[in-house]
Motif scaffolding. Structure first.
Motif, PDB file in Angstrom:
ATOM      1  N   UNK A  26      -4.747  -3.652  -4.351  1.00  0.00           N
ATOM      2  CA  UNK A  26      -3.571  -2.886  -3.949  1.00  0.00           C
ATOM      3  C   UNK A  26      -3.158  -3.350  -2.557  1.00  0.00           C
ATOM      4  N   UNK A  27      -1.848  -3.582  -2.382  1.00  0.00           N
ATOM      5  CA  UNK A  27      -1.313  -4.041  -1.101  1.00  0.00           C
ATOM      6  C   UNK A  27      -0.212  -3.086  -0.669  1.00  0.00           C
ATOM      7  N   UNK A  28      -0.303  -2.647   0.585  1.00  0.00           N
ATOM      8  CA  UNK A  28       0.723  -1.766   1.148  1.00  0.00           C
ATOM      9  C   UNK A  28       1.257  -2.375   2.423  1.00  0.00           C
ATOM     10  N   UNK A  29       2.558  -2.139   2.661  1.00  0.00           N
ATOM     11  CA  UNK A  29       3.193  -2.566   3.897  1.00  0.00           C
ATOM     12  C   UNK A  29       3.805  -1.365   4.586  1.00  0.00           C
ATOM     13  N   UNK A  30       3.834  -1.390   5.911  1.00  0.00           N
ATOM     14  CA  UNK A  30       4.442  -0.303   6.670  1.00  0.00           C
ATOM     15  C   UNK A  30       3.398   0.588   7.307  1.00  0.00           C
ATOM     16  N   UNK A  31       3.845   1.409   8.226  1.00  0.00           N
ATOM     17  CA  UNK A  31       2.975   2.327   8.958  1.00  0.00           C
ATOM     18  C   UNK A  31       2.520   3.443   8.038  1.00  0.00           C
ATOM     19  N   UNK A  32       1.241   3.714   8.017  1.00  0.00           N
ATOM     20  CA  UNK A  32       0.710   4.775   7.160  1.00  0.00           C
ATOM     21  C   UNK A  32       1.075   6.153   7.668  1.00  0.00           C
ATOM     22  N   UNK A  33       1.562   6.226   8.906  1.00  0.00           N
ATOM     23  CA  UNK A  33       1.903   7.532   9.474  1.00  0.00           C
ATOM     24  C   UNK A  33       3.414   7.649   9.638  1.00  0.00           C
ATOM     25  N   UNK A  44       3.306  -2.604  -2.378  1.00  0.00           N
ATOM     26  CA  UNK A  44       3.888  -3.820  -2.944  1.00  0.00           C
ATOM     27  C   UNK A  44       3.200  -4.217  -4.237  1.00  0.00           C
ATOM     28  N   UNK A  45       1.883  -4.029  -4.292  1.00  0.00           N
ATOM     29  CA  UNK A  45       1.082  -4.382  -5.459  1.00  0.00           C
ATOM     30  C   UNK A  45       0.103  -3.251  -5.704  1.00  0.00           C
ATOM     31  N   UNK A  46      -0.053  -2.865  -6.966  1.00  0.00           N
ATOM     32  CA  UNK A  46      -0.920  -1.725  -7.273  1.00  0.00           C
ATOM     33  C   UNK A  46      -1.935  -2.061  -8.357  1.00  0.00           C
ATOM     34  N   UNK A  47      -3.220  -1.967  -8.004  1.00  0.00           N
ATOM     35  CA  UNK A  47      -4.322  -1.986  -8.964  1.00  0.00           C
ATOM     36  C   UNK A  47      -4.273  -3.213  -9.890  1.00  0.00           C
ATOM     37  N   UNK A  48      -4.133  -4.383  -9.299  1.00  0.00           N
ATOM     38  CA  UNK A  48      -4.053  -5.621 -10.074  1.00  0.00           C
ATOM     39  C   UNK A  48      -5.430  -6.274 -10.164  1.00  0.00           C
ATOM     40  N   UNK A  49      -5.831  -6.592 -11.374  1.00  0.00           N
ATOM     41  CA  UNK A  49      -7.070  -7.336 -11.605  1.00  0.00           C
ATOM     42  C   UNK A  49      -6.756  -8.565 -12.445  1.00  0.00           C
ATOM     43  N   UNK A  50      -7.334  -9.692 -12.071  1.00  0.00           N
ATOM     44  CA  UNK A  50      -7.185 -10.902 -12.877  1.00  0.00           C
ATOM     45  C   UNK A  50      -8.338 -11.845 -12.577  1.00  0.00           C
ATOM     46  N   UNK A  51      -8.604 -12.713 -13.534  1.00  0.00           N
ATOM     47  CA  UNK A  51      -9.675 -13.694 -13.412  1.00  0.00           C
ATOM     48  C   UNK A  51      -9.159 -15.049 -13.860  1.00  0.00           C
ATOM     49  N   UNK A  64      11.963 -10.998  -8.710  1.00  0.00           N
ATOM     50  CA  UNK A  64      11.749 -10.975  -7.264  1.00  0.00           C
ATOM     51  C   UNK A  64      11.234  -9.605  -6.842  1.00  0.00           C
ATOM     52  N   UNK A  65      10.281  -9.609  -5.918  1.00  0.00           N
ATOM     53  CA  UNK A  65       9.762  -8.354  -5.392  1.00  0.00           C
ATOM     54  C   UNK A  65       8.637  -7.746  -6.196  1.00  0.00           C
ATOM     55  N   UNK A  66       8.127  -8.468  -7.203  1.00  0.00           N
ATOM     56  CA  UNK A  66       7.063  -7.894  -8.033  1.00  0.00           C
ATOM     57  C   UNK A  66       5.670  -8.194  -7.495  1.00  0.00           C
ATOM     58  N   UNK A  67       5.583  -9.004  -6.426  1.00  0.00           N
ATOM     59  CA  UNK A  67       4.289  -9.227  -5.793  1.00  0.00           C
ATOM     60  C   UNK A  67       3.603 -10.529  -6.151  1.00  0.00           C
ATOM     61  N   UNK A 232       7.794  -2.439  -8.600  1.00  0.00           N
ATOM     62  CA  UNK A 232       7.943  -1.016  -8.308  1.00  0.00           C
ATOM     63  C   UNK A 232       6.805  -0.110  -8.721  1.00  0.00           C
ATOM     64  N   UNK A 233       5.572  -0.315  -8.295  1.00  0.00           N
ATOM     65  CA  UNK A 233       5.042  -1.437  -7.514  1.00  0.00           C
ATOM     66  C   UNK A 233       4.648  -2.604  -8.415  1.00  0.00           C
ATOM     67  N   UNK A 234       4.308  -3.729  -7.807  1.00  0.00           N
ATOM     68  CA  UNK A 234       3.922  -4.922  -8.542  1.00  0.00           C
ATOM     69  C   UNK A 234       2.657  -4.706  -9.352  1.00  0.00           C
TER      70      UNK A 234
END
Length: 278
Positions: A26-33, A44-51, A64-67, A232-234
């Motif tokens: 999972x990848x996030x951008x921006x201030x957490x507060x 930006x990206x949520x719970x992605x697993x790959x091998x 575009x924008x899917x991560x 939304x998210x990737x």
């Protein structure tokens, strides 16, 4: 010293057996507060697993924008996820260690010749000075630019510059090659030629490749496996196996005209349309 936990040891060995493992990234951008200047974080990206197995050619495709690029940067070691783990050949990704990267733009040194650009990369990888000329010639031969060592980069076409960028990425004899839409800015004919060359090069050397694109046709031509991403998210929403021949002697131009290629391209295009409207 206490013995290692058996489950931890097994997990470590499993990661080392693969070229790339992304586990619940999972990848996030921006201030957490939230505050006067802070913004709520954007995932930006949520719970992605790959091998990726060793020697695989895997393509990430999506809008575009899917991560896609974000995941590539994590594999390269340029970014770290907010959650989850990434490993390449069993270790945390480190820029330049066993991995070559090709960007959308060549990013060559304009004040150096073609050979000078490659010599710089070879020096960084510890190749002795007296061996660099021969290795440079070998790399240029691999990408179809033999005899162009003394050309200035600004004298080259866009396709030739990208070939030099690929040769530079191969300078350290990487086990893993990452390509981020490297042909997007090229004309259609040059793009087709470079697609065929990269596909053949990967099958001949056995290099593991992770390739990012928007194009369904490019994804099917290049990949042994295609991962479809949505925004939304990737996240990865579909995997398509590509059982097309991958021997170095394969006539790639003829492959484009086969019924199986058309079927797979249509299947992926439909998946991308569904992803865009979901």
């Amino acid at each position: 010293m206490p013995p290692a936990d058996s489950s931890t040891t097994a997990a470590t060995e499993a990661r080392a057996a693969h070229a790339v493992v992304l586990d619940r990234i999972t990848v996030r951008y921006g201030d957490a507060r939230r505050g006067r200047r802070g913004r709520a974080p954007v995932t930006a990206v949520s719970d992605v697993s790959l091998t990726l197995d060793r020697g695989e050619f895997v393509v990430l495709v999506g809008p575009s924008g899917c991560g896609k690029t974000t995941l590539l940067r994590i594999v390269a070691g340029f970014e770290r996820p907010a959650e989850g783990t990434a490993t390449t050949h069993g270790e945390a990704p480190t820029p330049g260690r066993g991995t070559g990267v090709v960007f959308q733009q060549p990013r060559l040194f304009p004040w150096r010749t073609v050979g000078g650009n490659l010599a710089f990369a070879l020096a960084r990888h510890g190749v002795p000075r007296d061996a660099r000329a021969a290795r440079t010639a070998e790399l240029l031969s691999q990408v179809g630019l033999s005899g162009m060592e003394h050309r200035r980069t600004w004298e080259l076409s866009g396709g030739q510059q990208q070939r030099v960028a690929i040769a530079r990425a191969l300078a350290g004899e990487p086990e893993l090659l990452l390509l981020d839409e490297p042909f997007a800015a090229l004309d259609a004919l040059t793009r087709e030629h470079l697609q065929e060359e990269v596909r053949t090069l990967a099958s001949r050397t056995g290099t593991t490749v992770l390739f990012v694109t928007h194009s369904a046709e490019e994804a099917i031509l290049l990949g042994s496996r295609v991962l479809v991403m949505a925004a939304g998210p990737g996240r990865i929403v579909e995997e398509i196996a590509v059982p097309l021949p991958r021997e170095p002697t394969t006539d790639v131009a003829a492959l484009r005209g086969t019924a199986e290629f058309a079927r797979l391209r249509g299947e992926l295009a439909a998946s991308l349309r569904n992803t865009a409207t979901s």
